[in-house]
Design an enzyme around this catalytic site. Sequence first.
Site, mmCIF file in Angstrom:
data_model
loop_
_atom_site.group_PDB
_atom_site.id
_atom_site.type_symbol
_atom_site.label_atom_id
_atom_site.label_comp_id
_atom_site.label_asym_id
_atom_site.label_seq_id
_atom_site.Cartn_x
_atom_site.Cartn_y
_atom_site.Cartn_z
ATOM 1 N N ASP A 46 0.812 -1.212 0.000
ATOM 2 C CA ASP A 46 0.000 0.000 0.000
ATOM 3 C C ASP A 46 0.840 1.253 0.000
ATOM 4 O O ASP A 46 1.999 1.237 0.384
ATOM 5 C CB ASP A 46 -0.816 0.021 1.300
ATOM 6 N N LYS A 68 -3.286 3.742 -4.113
ATOM 7 C CA LYS A 68 -4.161 4.762 -3.552
ATOM 8 C C LYS A 68 -3.406 5.999 -3.153
ATOM 9 O O LYS A 68 -3.553 6.495 -2.064
ATOM 10 C CB LYS A 68 -4.950 4.208 -2.365
ATOM 11 N N MET A 183 -7.314 9.415 9.276
ATOM 12 C CA MET A 183 -7.886 9.936 8.028
ATOM 13 C C MET A 183 -8.676 11.216 8.322
ATOM 14 O O MET A 183 -8.952 11.540 9.456
ATOM 15 C CB MET A 183 -8.795 8.903 7.352
HETATM 16 N N1 SAH Z 1 -3.900 0.604 9.279
HETATM 17 C C1 SAH Z 1 -3.338 1.932 9.434
HETATM 18 C C2 SAH Z 1 -4.343 3.010 9.170
HETATM 19 C C3 SAH Z 1 -4.886 3.014 7.760
HETATM 20 S S1 SAH Z 1 -5.986 4.328 7.442
HETATM 21 C C4 SAH Z 1 -2.718 2.045 10.833
HETATM 22 O O1 SAH Z 1 -2.935 1.177 11.662
HETATM 23 O O2 SAH Z 1 -1.971 2.998 11.062
HETATM 24 C C5 SAH Z 1 -4.905 5.554 6.831
HETATM 25 C C6 SAH Z 1 -4.705 6.632 7.838
HETATM 26 O O3 SAH Z 1 -3.758 6.214 8.800
HETATM 27 C C7 SAH Z 1 -4.126 7.909 7.303
HETATM 28 O O4 SAH Z 1 -5.117 8.713 6.698
HETATM 29 C C8 SAH Z 1 -3.573 8.538 8.539
HETATM 30 O O5 SAH Z 1 -4.589 9.107 9.316
HETATM 31 C C9 SAH Z 1 -3.076 7.326 9.282
HETATM 32 N N2 SAH Z 1 -1.635 7.083 9.095
HETATM 33 C C10 SAH Z 1 -1.051 5.968 8.655
HETATM 34 N N3 SAH Z 1 0.288 6.076 8.672
HETATM 35 C C11 SAH Z 1 0.555 7.298 9.148
HETATM 36 C C12 SAH Z 1 1.736 8.019 9.438
HETATM 37 N N4 SAH Z 1 2.945 7.494 9.213
HETATM 38 N N5 SAH Z 1 1.627 9.247 9.949
HETATM 39 C C13 SAH Z 1 0.425 9.799 10.184
HETATM 40 N N6 SAH Z 1 -0.712 9.171 9.923
HETATM 41 C C14 SAH Z 1 -0.666 7.949 9.420
#
Ligand code: SAH
Length: 517
Positions: A46, A68, A183
């Site tokens: 991803d 995406k 998000m």
């Molecule tokens: N499964 C992921 C989340 C997926 S949804 C998890 O557990 O982290 C995607 C959202 O995750 C993004 O829109 C953001 O809000 C957050 N996100 C993921 N990686 C990030 C990062 N390195 N820094 C800040 N936000 C992050």
Amino acid sequence: MESTSKSKGKDKNGKVYLVGAGPGDLGLVTLHAKECIESADVIVYDHLANPEILGWARDETEIIYAGKEPGEQSLSQHEINSLLIDKAREGKEVVRLKGGDPFVFGRGAEEAAAIVDAGIEFEVVPGITSAIAGPAYAGIPVTHRAENSHVIFFTGHEDPSKTESAIDYAALAKLGGTQVMLMGVERLGSITREMLNHGVREDLPVALVRWATTGRQETLTGTVGDIAERAIAGGFEAPAVAVFGNVVALRENLNWYENRSLSGKRIVVTRTRKQASALSNKLRALGAQVVELPTIRIEPPTDLREFAELVQDAHIYDWIVFTSANGVEAFFEIFFKLYDDAREIGGARIAAIGPATAQRVKDFHFHVDLQPEEFVAEAIVKEFRKQGGIENLRILLVRAEKARDVLPKELSALGAILDEGLAYRTAPETRDTTGARRQLANEGADLITFTSSSTVENFLELGLPWPKGMQVASIGPITSKTARDHGLKIDIEARRHDIDGLVETIRDFFSKKGANE
Ligand code: SAH
């Protein structure tokens, strides 16, 4: 992983691993995740999974980007599900790599359901979610005994097909505690308005952490009343986690990650994938965002047999001279295939140019008898002279194909009986599995590091556009000269010509610059 999954009978299905890649920092990947990546046949990854992780995959592994990223062609969820199932049906071990934890707001649940429906075996490898790691790397503990007794994760991004908001703002306002939103930074305006409408206090502290745990982490703080405006003013974009709650204030004391000497600097490492990690890890530990862009690959020499014969005769030499860590590795790999006793090296003494080369020799538990002070080939000749000369001594010089030939010439001129062992050759790295080239083109860099003349030449050969403002750091005078000969300006030259010396000089360069700004 089970070893049976490697025996790919035609009618035997493979297996899908839903793997959490963690929030970005390579150190925040679980051991199990790393094992899965190392043995995968196919990896589907991803946008938010740090692509550097793909460097752990085998060369043969098929790597598929499922995307995406805004504006990029990407696979639909349905296509992703079918892809995972089809590959598993071919008997393959499939790793579905997702940012953070696969079951936290990442549609991992939907993928798992599709895989089960297809009758395919699957396993989940949890990851560290950005919902926890993001705040932690911003110096915000999600709980504090004096502040809260619960934490809520919620999504600010709604399924657009929903007619009514699924987020119960009244309940959120009533529950308080720490609330972490994933998000939806782009919808912050309407989200905070809803919060205020439902009675959340206007001065409740909020922090937004973007690209958390990576070298480009940035944090913006404010209150429910003003954070949306601040985010727009500061151009603060996704991906970010938002933390609402009193714990945000703790950051003032606990902000450990963003205060390091290379925080916010993007630095390119041009060594081979295998050698890069020592330099990369040291830069990362100081807070830099490292872009590993290997330009060369180490390959066996054109005539491996000839080299092996020289290694077999190692004991007949008075001296074995190594000029690089790669040479040391290639030599001992063959040596220990031929012999199971280190004493087979006989009376040969060992010379090593440069501390990294000497260290590699020591790693194999051999003593380095001669190591010139200066880390350049000419210096070794001087040392030999000091030792009373090498006339009529037999020397095996272990080196790369097409290396500079001043050393063999000079050693022969001193009367040595010289054999040259061509131990390996460097070939251009043609793959870009981690997307580093694309990243460099899109996002630029602050600094590029060159650790040998060949890294300079090979980098320039790639013909990539030079990112605006990217400065140059070189490991020593020979590398600098090569770079200058190609029209580059050297901004940093390591005071000590090894990896530690380079890292130190880079750190001092940026801290001095910071102090003057
Ligand atoms: N499964 C992921 C989340 C997926 S949804 C998890 O557990 O982290 C995607 C959202 O995750 C993004 O829109 C953001 O809000 C957050 N996100 C993921 N990686 C990030 C990062 N390195 N820094 C800040 N936000 C992050």
